[in-house]
Enzyme design. Structure first.
Site, PDB file in Angstrom:
ATOM      1  N   ARG A 219      -2.266   7.140  -2.899  1.00 22.90           N
ATOM      2  CA  ARG A 219      -1.937   8.273  -2.037  1.00 22.90           C
ATOM      3  C   ARG A 219      -2.730   8.179  -0.742  1.00 22.90           C
ATOM      4  O   ARG A 219      -3.777   7.524  -0.659  1.00 22.90           O
ATOM      5  CB  ARG A 219      -2.193   9.592  -2.740  1.00 22.90           C
ATOM      6  N   ALA A 240      -2.236   0.186  -0.360  1.00 20.92           N
ATOM      7  CA  ALA A 240      -3.373   1.079  -0.139  1.00 20.92           C
ATOM      8  C   ALA A 240      -2.944   2.361   0.569  1.00 20.92           C
ATOM      9  O   ALA A 240      -1.776   2.548   0.924  1.00 20.92           O
ATOM     10  CB  ALA A 240      -4.444   0.349   0.671  1.00 20.92           C
ATOM     11  N   HIS A 241      -3.925   3.241   0.781  1.00 22.52           N
ATOM     12  CA  HIS A 241      -3.637   4.560   1.350  1.00 22.52           C
ATOM     13  C   HIS A 241      -3.099   4.468   2.776  1.00 22.52           C
ATOM     14  O   HIS A 241      -3.507   3.625   3.573  1.00 22.52           O
ATOM     15  CB  HIS A 241      -4.879   5.446   1.324  1.00 22.52           C
ATOM     16  N   ASN A 242      -2.122   5.322   3.085  1.00 20.97           N
ATOM     17  CA  ASN A 242      -1.537   5.474   4.422  1.00 20.97           C
ATOM     18  C   ASN A 242      -0.767   4.249   4.909  1.00 20.97           C
ATOM     19  O   ASN A 242      -0.473   4.135   6.100  1.00 20.97           O
ATOM     20  CB  ASN A 242      -2.611   5.849   5.448  1.00 20.97           C
ATOM     21  N   SER A 260      -3.616   1.792   5.945  1.00 23.70           N
ATOM     22  CA  SER A 260      -3.033   2.126   7.248  1.00 23.70           C
ATOM     23  C   SER A 260      -2.346   0.948   7.927  1.00 23.70           C
ATOM     24  O   SER A 260      -2.101   0.979   9.134  1.00 23.70           O
ATOM     25  CB  SER A 260      -4.097   2.713   8.195  1.00 23.70           C
TER      26      SER A 260
END
Length: 353
Positions: A219, A240-242, A260
């Site tokens: 998340r 991974a996140h974002n 990201s």
């Protein structure tokens, strides 16, 4: 199950030659096929196998002879093979709709559409929404406030954390984890030890996505991790996140996207490759196996190596690298000859004296 050859031909929209009443019971490669199976030829190197295959029928392309066997002629034999596989695939006959098993744990305010199957020992938390005709296999966990679309297939041991949104026609294979915390830590000013950053964002998976076994999608720290429609993730992929992954991308096993990072549409990433955080990869790009992208990449790139560079350039580097042992050997021979020449020169100078 068995399907008449004429019905398969109708399904493919091809031209039938031979007995359309043959009962086809399965699909196999041309060398391994048995009677009552159908096979295909999409590569010229296998044309000679037509004469010896035991298959009862062959999917062929234009201008190819079936050597007396029943054939279905189509424009693209490999695509025809794929469409026939769909007819015989296990998922196409996944079993009767069984409704909700008595052992399922249902939270409060759960919304379940028509024709949904939830198999034993799954846990559906509060405020979850599940769309029509979705199948949830045993031992699945769906966290609070998550939404699952229509016609989904979620296999055993999948964990979907809280507040995750999954679109229609999504397949999630065994052991996948959707919405686990992103790997976010910052040094604690008091002692410099890793301090956990709350991960309060979510995951959004759009329509027609497939997620392989034991793949993990974290998340977002804030906002969302996004997998756009049509993308396919192999087993053991780390998102991974974002991260944002565009439409119709394919990521092979053991590849990873750092936090990201962004993929454009129709990007292919081969096995054991990755993208460094906060970077973008342009549409229609390809990253070859065991490679790592360390800077932003324009559309239509073909990259390989570490750090990743244009694939043709990397091949030249690899070819040159393989010559290094021979070059070292040659260099040592030249050193030896230089020493010998120096000794001869000294001897010559001494003679002149």
């Amino acid at each position: 199950m068995s399907i008449k050859l004429k019905d398969i031909c109708k399904h493919l929209g091809g031209d039938l030659s031979g007995d359309g009443e043959i009962e086809i019971t399965g699909v196999s490669g041309i060398k391994d096929a048995e009677p009552n199976q159908i096979t295909f030829v999409a590569n010229a190197k296998y044309l000679s196998a037509i004469a010896t295959t035991q298959a009862s029928a062959i999917i062929i392309g234009k201008g190819v002879s079936g050597n007396g066997k029943a054939t279905i002629c189509v424009d693209n034999p490999y695509w025809g093979f794929v469409k026939v596989l769909e007819l015989f695939a296990w998922d196409a006959d996944i079993g009767p709709k069984t409704g909700i098993h008595e052992s399922v744990v249902l939270g409060e305010n759960v919304s379940i559409g028509e024709g949904v199957t939830i198999e034993p020992f799954s846990v559906i938390s509060d405020n979850v929404e599940i769309g029509d005709e979705t199948i949830i296999k045993p031992h699945v966990y769906i966290g609070p406030d998550s939404k699952i679309g229509k016609n989904g297939l979620i296999y055993s041991q999948v964990s979907i954390r809280e507040n995750v949104t999954i679109g229609d026609n999504v397949i999630i294979h065994c052991g996948a984890v959707i919405g686990s915390d992103g790997f976010g830590f910052t040094p604690d000013p008091s002692n410099n030890s890793p301090y956990k950053i709350p991960q309060i964002g979510t995951v959004v998976i759009e329509d027609n996505v497939e997620i392989g076994a034991n793949t993990t999608i974290d998340r977002a720290t804030i906002a969302e991790t996004l997998i756009k429609s049509g993308t396919k993730l192999d087993n053991l992929v780390q998102i991974a996140h974002n991260v944002i992954i565009g439409e119709d991308c394919c990521l092979a096993a053991q590849s990873g996207m750092a936090g990201s990072s962004t993929l454009g549409d129709r990007v292919n990433i081969a096995g054991q490759s990755g993208v460094v955080g906060h970077l973008s990869v342009g549409d229609n790009s390809v990253l070859y196996a065991k490679s790592a992208i360390t800077k932003d990449t324009p559309p239509n790139s073909q990259l390989s190596g570490f750090p990743a560079r244009p694939h043709k350039q990397e091949l030249r580097v690899q070819a040159a690298t393989r010559k290094i042992p021979d070059l070292i050997h040659e260099f040592k021979n030249l050193q030896k000859k230089v020493v010998e020449l120096e000794e001869k020169l000294k001897a010559f100078e001494h003679t002149d004296d």
